[in-house]
Design a protein around this motif. Structure first.
Motif, mmCIF file in Angstrom:
data_model
loop_
_atom_site.group_PDB
_atom_site.id
_atom_site.type_symbol
_atom_site.label_atom_id
_atom_site.label_comp_id
_atom_site.label_asym_id
_atom_site.label_seq_id
_atom_site.Cartn_x
_atom_site.Cartn_y
_atom_site.Cartn_z
ATOM 1 N N UNK A 1 164.375 -14.219 -0.175
ATOM 2 C CA UNK A 1 165.509 -13.335 -0.740
ATOM 3 C C UNK A 1 165.105 -11.648 -0.862
ATOM 4 N N UNK A 2 163.709 -11.583 -1.113
ATOM 5 C CA UNK A 2 163.317 -10.017 -1.206
ATOM 6 C C UNK A 2 163.068 -9.322 0.153
ATOM 7 N N UNK A 3 162.881 -10.386 0.987
ATOM 8 C CA UNK A 3 162.719 -9.778 2.413
ATOM 9 C C UNK A 3 164.077 -9.349 3.025
ATOM 10 N N UNK A 4 165.077 -9.952 2.600
ATOM 11 C CA UNK A 4 166.387 -9.581 2.875
ATOM 12 C C UNK A 4 167.021 -8.260 2.103
ATOM 13 N N UNK A 5 166.746 -8.486 0.880
ATOM 14 C CA UNK A 5 167.095 -7.316 -0.053
ATOM 15 C C UNK A 5 165.879 -6.934 -0.940
ATOM 16 N N UNK A 6 165.062 -6.056 -0.547
ATOM 17 C CA UNK A 6 164.001 -5.495 -1.014
ATOM 18 C C UNK A 6 164.292 -4.833 -2.482
ATOM 19 N N UNK A 7 165.382 -4.213 -2.656
ATOM 20 C CA UNK A 7 165.705 -3.424 -3.662
ATOM 21 C C UNK A 7 166.321 -4.439 -4.767
ATOM 22 N N UNK B 1 176.279 -9.880 -1.418
ATOM 23 C CA UNK B 1 174.952 -10.438 -1.954
ATOM 24 C C UNK B 1 174.816 -11.780 -2.109
ATOM 25 N N UNK B 2 175.754 -12.277 -3.185
ATOM 26 C CA UNK B 2 175.794 -13.614 -3.805
ATOM 27 C C UNK B 2 176.015 -14.635 -2.842
ATOM 28 N N UNK B 3 176.954 -14.237 -1.834
ATOM 29 C CA UNK B 3 177.371 -15.009 -0.708
ATOM 30 C C UNK B 3 176.276 -15.353 0.385
ATOM 31 N N UNK B 4 175.439 -14.194 0.856
ATOM 32 C CA UNK B 4 174.499 -14.287 1.768
ATOM 33 C C UNK B 4 173.347 -14.988 1.165
ATOM 34 N N UNK B 5 173.029 -14.829 -0.121
ATOM 35 C CA UNK B 5 171.990 -15.375 -0.481
ATOM 36 C C UNK B 5 172.091 -17.055 -0.642
ATOM 37 N N UNK B 6 173.716 -17.519 -1.462
ATOM 38 C CA UNK B 6 173.823 -18.842 -1.183
ATOM 39 C C UNK B 6 173.690 -19.441 0.257
ATOM 40 N N UNK B 7 174.143 -18.782 1.313
ATOM 41 C CA UNK B 7 174.002 -19.404 2.603
ATOM 42 C C UNK B 7 172.595 -19.423 3.264
ATOM 43 N N UNK B 8 171.383 -18.723 2.512
ATOM 44 C CA UNK B 8 170.036 -18.899 2.910
ATOM 45 C C UNK B 8 169.604 -20.406 2.980
ATOM 46 N N UNK B 9 168.916 -20.723 4.234
ATOM 47 C CA UNK B 9 168.426 -21.974 4.327
ATOM 48 C C UNK B 9 166.932 -22.014 3.772
ATOM 49 N N UNK B 10 166.884 -23.063 2.863
ATOM 50 C CA UNK B 10 165.568 -23.013 1.895
ATOM 51 C C UNK B 10 164.557 -24.166 2.680
#
Length: 210
Positions: free
Chosen positions: A68-74, A37-46
Motif C-alpha cells: 500500500x505504501x508503495x502506491x501511497x507513500x504519504x 484511495x479506499x477503492x484502489x486499495x480494495x482492488x489490490x491483489x495480495x
C-alpha cells in the motif's frame, strides 16, 4: 497544506476463497475518508495462487502495508486487525447435494444412536429403574410396573433438558446466545488457526517440533 490521510486496515484471521487471484477486499475491511484511495486499495491483489488444490496459506499483514505504501507513500496506515492471517483456498466445484445429504444423515444417525447408548448405559450404571421402583413403592405403596409417572416425567424432562442446554431445536433457538456447539466449534477453529500460524513461524525459524 493538506492534512495527511489515514487508512484503517482490518484483516480477518482466516478467510475462505475460491478464486486464485485474491484481492485485499476478499480478506479485509478497509476504511479511508478518501473513497478513491479506499477503492484502489480494495482492488489490490495480495495473493496469486498457483497450485490447483485445497491449501491454507499463512501470510503477514506487513507485506500488505508495504504494498500500500508503495502506491501511497504519504498515507498513514493503522492496522486494527490480525498481524498474521490465513488464506484458505478451496478448488471451486459444483455443489454435490446428494453427497452432502448423505454425510448429514450419517452424522445425525451417529449422534442419535451414540447419545441413546450413552443415556442407556448411564441409567444401567446408576440403576435408575430400581430407584424409580423404590420411590414409587414408598410413595404409593404399590409395586411399579416399569411404566409410571416417574418414567414418563424422566423421559420428558430429559428431552427438555437437552433442548434447553443446547439452546436449539431444528431451526429455532430459545434465545440469542450461541449454542454450546457453536462455542466449541468457534474455539476449535480459533485454535486451528493459531496453531497453523505458530507452526509456520516455527518452521521459518528452524524451531519446528513436528
Amino acid at each position: 497544506m493538506s492534512s495527511q490521510k489515514t487508512l484503517y486496515l482490518n484483516v480477518s484471521q482466516i478467510t475462505e476463497v475460491r478464486n486464485k487471484d485474491v484481492f485485499l477486499k476478499d480478506i479485509a475491511k478497509i476504511y479511508c475518508d478518501d473513497r478513491n484511495i479506499e477503492n484502489r486499495v480494495n482492488a489490490m491483489k495480495v495473493k496469486a495462487i498457483r497450485l490447483d488444490k485445497n491449501r491454507r496459506y499463512m501470510e503477514n499483514v506487513l507485506d500488505i502495508i508495504q504494498d500500500i505504501q508503495k502506491q501511497f507513500p504519504d498515507l498513514q496506515i493503522n492496522n486494527i486487525g490480525e498481524v498474521d492471517y490465513i488464506i484458505d483456498y478451496h478448488v471451486p466445484h459444483k455443489p454435490r447435494r446428494t453427497w452432502e445429504w448423505i454425510k448429514t444423515i450419517f452424522v445425525c444417525l451417529i449422534c442419535f444412536f451414540g447419545a441413546a447408548f450413552a443415556i442407556m448405559t448411564f441409567n444401567n450404571d446408576v440403576n435408575v429403574t430400581d430407584v424409580f421402583s423404590e420411590i414409587y413403592l414408598l410413595v404409593t405403596g404399590k409395586e411399579s410396573n416399569g411404566f409410571t409417572v416417574l418414567e414418563v416425567s424422566y423421559s420428558v424432562g430429559l428431552a427438555l433438558g437437552i433442548i434447553g442446554f443446547f439452546n436449539h431445536f431444528a431451526k429455532y433457538k430459545i434465545n440469542t446466545d450461541p449454542t454450546p456447539l457453536e462455542v466449541e466449534m468457534r474455539l476449535y477453529e480459533d485454535n486451528v488457526s493459531k496453531t497453523l500460524i505458530q507452526n509456520a513461524g516455527r518452521k521459518e525459524s528452524d524451531i519446528d517440533v513436528t
